[in-house]
Write a protein that holds these residues in place. Sequence first.
Motif, PDB file in Angstrom:
ATOM      1  N   GLY A 444       0.800  -1.015  -0.091  1.00 15.96           N
ATOM      2  CA  GLY A 444       0.136  -0.153   0.072  1.00 15.96           C
ATOM      3  C   GLY A 444       0.739   1.142  -0.051  1.00 15.96           C
ATOM      4  N   PHE A 445       1.646   1.177   0.803  1.00 22.35           N
ATOM      5  CA  PHE A 445       2.801   2.365   0.650  1.00 22.35           C
ATOM      6  C   PHE A 445       3.430   2.874  -0.647  1.00 22.35           C
ATOM      7  CE2 PHE A 445       6.970   4.021   1.675  1.00 22.35           C
ATOM      8  CZ  PHE A 445       6.774   5.194   2.485  1.00 22.35           C
ATOM      9  N   VAL A 446       3.982   1.648  -1.393  1.00 20.75           N
ATOM     10  CA  VAL A 446       4.728   1.745  -2.505  1.00 20.75           C
ATOM     11  C   VAL A 446       3.829   2.080  -3.574  1.00 20.75           C
ATOM     12  CG1 VAL A 446       6.489   0.692  -4.086  1.00 20.75           C
ATOM     13  CG2 VAL A 446       6.720   0.293  -1.616  1.00 20.75           C
ATOM     14  N   MET A 447       2.747   1.303  -3.732  1.00 20.10           N
ATOM     15  CA  MET A 447       1.790   1.333  -4.749  1.00 20.10           C
ATOM     16  C   MET A 447       1.082   2.881  -4.480  1.00 20.10           C
ATOM     17  SD  MET A 447      -0.200  -1.789  -6.029  1.00 20.10           S
ATOM     18  CE  MET A 447      -1.957  -1.478  -5.859  1.00 20.10           C
ATOM     19  N   GLY A 448       1.037   3.422  -3.209  1.00 23.13           N
ATOM     20  CA  GLY A 448       0.336   4.466  -3.114  1.00 23.13           C
ATOM     21  C   GLY A 448       1.283   5.838  -3.899  1.00 23.13           C
ATOM     22  N   PHE A 449       2.637   5.689  -3.559  1.00 23.59           N
ATOM     23  CA  PHE A 449       3.440   6.473  -4.523  1.00 23.59           C
ATOM     24  C   PHE A 449       3.323   6.442  -6.074  1.00 23.59           C
ATOM     25  CE2 PHE A 449       5.906   7.348  -0.411  1.00 23.59           C
ATOM     26  CZ  PHE A 449       5.517   8.686  -0.603  1.00 23.59           C
ATOM     27  N   ALA A 450       2.793   5.228  -6.508  1.00 23.80           N
ATOM     28  CA  ALA A 450       2.833   4.935  -7.914  1.00 23.80           C
ATOM     29  C   ALA A 450       1.425   5.558  -8.255  1.00 23.80           C
ATOM     30  CB  ALA A 450       2.858   3.497  -8.397  1.00 23.80           C
ATOM     31  N   ILE A 451       0.484   5.806  -7.795  1.00 25.10           N
ATOM     32  CA  ILE A 451      -0.769   6.316  -7.934  1.00 25.10           C
ATOM     33  C   ILE A 451      -0.779   7.772  -7.811  1.00 25.10           C
ATOM     34  CG2 ILE A 451      -1.923   4.276  -7.994  1.00 25.10           C
ATOM     35  CD1 ILE A 451      -3.403   5.131  -5.682  1.00 25.10           C
ATOM     36  N   ILE A 452       0.008   8.449  -6.771  1.00 28.32           N
ATOM     37  CA  ILE A 452      -0.115   9.529  -6.413  1.00 28.32           C
ATOM     38  C   ILE A 452       0.165  10.806  -7.573  1.00 28.32           C
ATOM     39  CG2 ILE A 452       1.325  11.586  -5.103  1.00 28.32           C
ATOM     40  CD1 ILE A 452       1.223   9.761  -2.693  1.00 28.32           C
ATOM     41  N   PRO A 453       1.103  10.476  -8.306  1.00 24.26           N
ATOM     42  CA  PRO A 453       1.405  11.438  -9.438  1.00 24.26           C
ATOM     43  C   PRO A 453       0.034  11.532 -10.338  1.00 24.26           C
ATOM     44  CG  PRO A 453       3.220  10.115  -9.228  1.00 24.26           C
ATOM     45  CD  PRO A 453       2.083   9.527  -8.442  1.00 24.26           C
ATOM     46  N   ILE A 454      -0.667  10.462 -10.583  1.00 25.10           N
ATOM     47  CA  ILE A 454      -1.820  10.465 -11.410  1.00 25.10           C
ATOM     48  C   ILE A 454      -2.914  11.294 -10.961  1.00 25.10           C
ATOM     49  CG2 ILE A 454      -3.258   9.235 -12.747  1.00 25.10           C
ATOM     50  CD1 ILE A 454      -1.443   6.913 -12.748  1.00 25.10           C
ATOM     51  N   ILE A 455      -3.177  10.967  -9.804  1.00 23.70           N
ATOM     52  CA  ILE A 455      -4.184  11.340  -8.926  1.00 23.70           C
ATOM     53  C   ILE A 455      -3.983  13.107  -8.546  1.00 23.70           C
ATOM     54  CG2 ILE A 455      -5.692  11.557  -6.800  1.00 23.70           C
ATOM     55  CD1 ILE A 455      -5.306   8.498  -6.595  1.00 23.70           C
ATOM     56  N   TYR A 456      -2.803  13.377  -8.367  1.00 22.03           N
ATOM     57  CA  TYR A 456      -2.641  14.792  -8.157  1.00 22.03           C
ATOM     58  C   TYR A 456      -2.690  15.628  -9.344  1.00 22.03           C
ATOM     59  CZ  TYR A 456       0.760  18.827  -7.528  1.00 22.03           C
ATOM     60  OH  TYR A 456       1.202  19.996  -7.594  1.00 22.03           O
ATOM     61  N   THR A 457      -2.081  15.181 -10.441  1.00 19.99           N
ATOM     62  CA  THR A 457      -2.033  15.995 -11.614  1.00 19.99           C
ATOM     63  C   THR A 457      -3.527  16.247 -12.115  1.00 19.99           C
ATOM     64  OG1 THR A 457       0.171  15.046 -12.418  1.00 19.99           O
ATOM     65  CG2 THR A 457      -1.336  16.061 -14.081  1.00 19.99           C
ATOM     66  N   LEU A 458      -4.388  15.220 -12.049  1.00 21.27           N
ATOM     67  CA  LEU A 458      -5.695  15.469 -12.553  1.00 21.27           C
ATOM     68  C   LEU A 458      -6.353  16.342 -11.344  1.00 21.27           C
ATOM     69  CD1 LEU A 458      -6.532  11.801 -13.661  1.00 21.27           C
ATOM     70  CD2 LEU A 458      -5.907  14.012 -15.220  1.00 21.27           C
ATOM     71  N   ALA A 459      -6.179  16.117 -10.259  1.00 20.61           N
ATOM     72  CA  ALA A 459      -7.064  16.795  -9.147  1.00 20.61           C
ATOM     73  C   ALA A 459      -6.543  18.324  -9.218  1.00 20.61           C
ATOM     74  CB  ALA A 459      -6.553  16.252  -7.905  1.00 20.61           C
ATOM     75  N   VAL A 503      -9.419   7.216 -11.831  1.00 25.18           N
ATOM     76  CA  VAL A 503      -8.275   7.023 -12.749  1.00 25.18           C
ATOM     77  C   VAL A 503      -7.199   6.356 -11.767  1.00 25.18           C
ATOM     78  CG1 VAL A 503      -6.384   7.854 -14.084  1.00 25.18           C
ATOM     79  CG2 VAL A 503      -8.840   8.630 -14.351  1.00 25.18           C
ATOM     80  N   GLY A 504      -6.923   6.784 -10.634  1.00 22.06           N
ATOM     81  CA  GLY A 504      -6.013   6.096  -9.832  1.00 22.06           C
ATOM     82  C   GLY A 504      -6.400   4.809  -9.245  1.00 22.06           C
ATOM     83  N   LEU A 505      -7.812   4.500  -8.968  1.00 23.98           N
ATOM     84  CA  LEU A 505      -8.146   3.352  -8.649  1.00 23.98           C
ATOM     85  C   LEU A 505      -7.971   2.155  -9.999  1.00 23.98           C
ATOM     86  CD1 LEU A 505      -9.821   1.481  -6.933  1.00 23.98           C
ATOM     87  CD2 LEU A 505     -11.891   2.426  -7.870  1.00 23.98           C
ATOM     88  N   GLY A 506      -8.146   2.782 -11.080  1.00 25.62           N
ATOM     89  CA  GLY A 506      -7.843   1.878 -12.222  1.00 25.62           C
ATOM     90  C   GLY A 506      -6.526   1.493 -12.309  1.00 25.62           C
TER      91      GLY A 506
END
Length: 572
Positions: A444-459, A503-506
């Motif tokens: 969860g910690f490492v995969m969270g960092f993988a999805i943070i850029p995607i969610i951050y940019t769109l948000a 998108v981050g969930l996908g």
Amino acid sequence: MVGRLTLLVGDDAGNVSAWFAARPDAVDDSSNSASSSSGSITDDPDSSSVADIPEGPEEVSEEQAEAAVSGATRFIRGHDLGNGPAAVAALAPSSRSRETAVAYADGSVRVLQVTTNDVLAEAKLPTENLRPSEIVLTMPPGEQETTLYAAAAGRLYRAALDFGYPEAGLKAYFRPLHYESYAEPRHVWQTSSATNAGEPKLGLMPLVFGTLKATFYSLLFGVPLALLAALYTSEFLSKPARSRVKPVIEVMASLPSVVLGFLAAIVFAPLVESWLPSVIAAALTVPLTLLVAARIWQSLPQSTRPRWGRWRLPLAAFAIVVGFAIAALLGGPIERLVFAGDVKLWLNGQIGSGFGAWLMLFVPLSAIVVATAAGHWLDPLILRAAGDWSLKRFGIVELLRFSISTLLAFSSAALASWLMTSVGLDPRGTYVGTYVQRNALVVGFVMGFAIIPIIYTLADDALNAVPESLRSASLGAGATQWQTALRVVVPTAMSGLFSAVMVGLGRAVGETMIVLMAAGNTPIMEFNIFNGFETLSAAIATEMPEAVRGSTHFRTLFLAALVLFGLTFLVN
């Protein structure tokens, strides 16, 4: 049957059943240490015989003593294959699969799939005045098909059977089945075995569960950080600083997932295991130090804030470092006071009580309740009384209110944990349990960092798309910058924020390399954050090269890919 672990029994009422030895705690084929001699068959399908241990001064054999120590082995009826039209006259199990042919006294012949309890074929011998004792069945193995021979009344009948993949199907994939040596029906994914059992276990539910578990914990870590970071850079950070911060976060998306998986397995997993009490404490100390720093910033004189405005982001980073340092210092005392001196033994349930587990659950819940109650009832009272207060005095009062609220949240969480422990409830074995180095916490910690850029940019794009006139109108009406962001900007951009999360969930659902390298690849269905799991994508990646082309296993992996596509499609 194949594997020599299952005994088929047919009676004069037409019932066919499958019996095998199992222990109550049997969870996999490695627990197959019992034979059919450890118990006796009874007529009641719900009853089972336990190996008898002589009482008194009689001599006890080594086998009986071992059974008494390791747990009683029962000979249970695992499958009830249905009632036939007449008495069972002959049984002919296949020597290479879990199918068996059954002949009845009236000449009826059925082919049954033992694992799924399905009737694969049914026919009747064209012979009248048939004697049950004259019926003989056999199913010699063939290369491409199974041939059934039936001898009755001096005649020989031959039927070529090709059922395709009878061990597959919706029942086998998505419902619990009663496998050999298991005490009860289970969802099991096991494509290889160290025993002589010949029963395929292709339940997809453990893989679906593992996929959802990895997604849940990665979103639990990544979504709050990504959304709050987007809100901060959009509403509070200066434009020059934002122009530098946003590209740095977006570059994180270019990190290969195999690199993140390698770091998770080789670096983070051993580090978390070594500092586990401090890692648990950091989940509390880091947010707390950030909130304290925010309250201190709020109490600064208004003339001082503009001069220190450019240092706001470095100060926030410094607060995070302080939070981790405090967690490192508190790790040892917390382990002694809350986890009975050894957090791993405590998680395994060998020492201590469930107080610490309840505390981990109730602290965030009580913090949410106390913060909501304070904002609803206490804050309006403070605002009404603060009409002639200076900004410094108001900041000090807010800092005092925050301290009291924090103390109240901890006290209520400790009280609730003590009450739950006092009544004998222990949550260990549910959301916390036995610790495994490669677990959902690390993933969860490492995969969270993988999805943070995607969610951050769109948000961030969604927040910046809000018209500036709305912000100006809110600020002009007397709202603070935080009130404007929370009550004007966020509701207006809600659809974009929701799309960013989806998108981050996908992205998290389809992740392969991180979970492949850091999740342990153990297909179990447990909510425990400290143990491993296996996902659909990881199973496909690891087992597709070794699956026999055209086999049930091979085709099941394609079905797993279709299920993964369906999950991603539904999310998006």
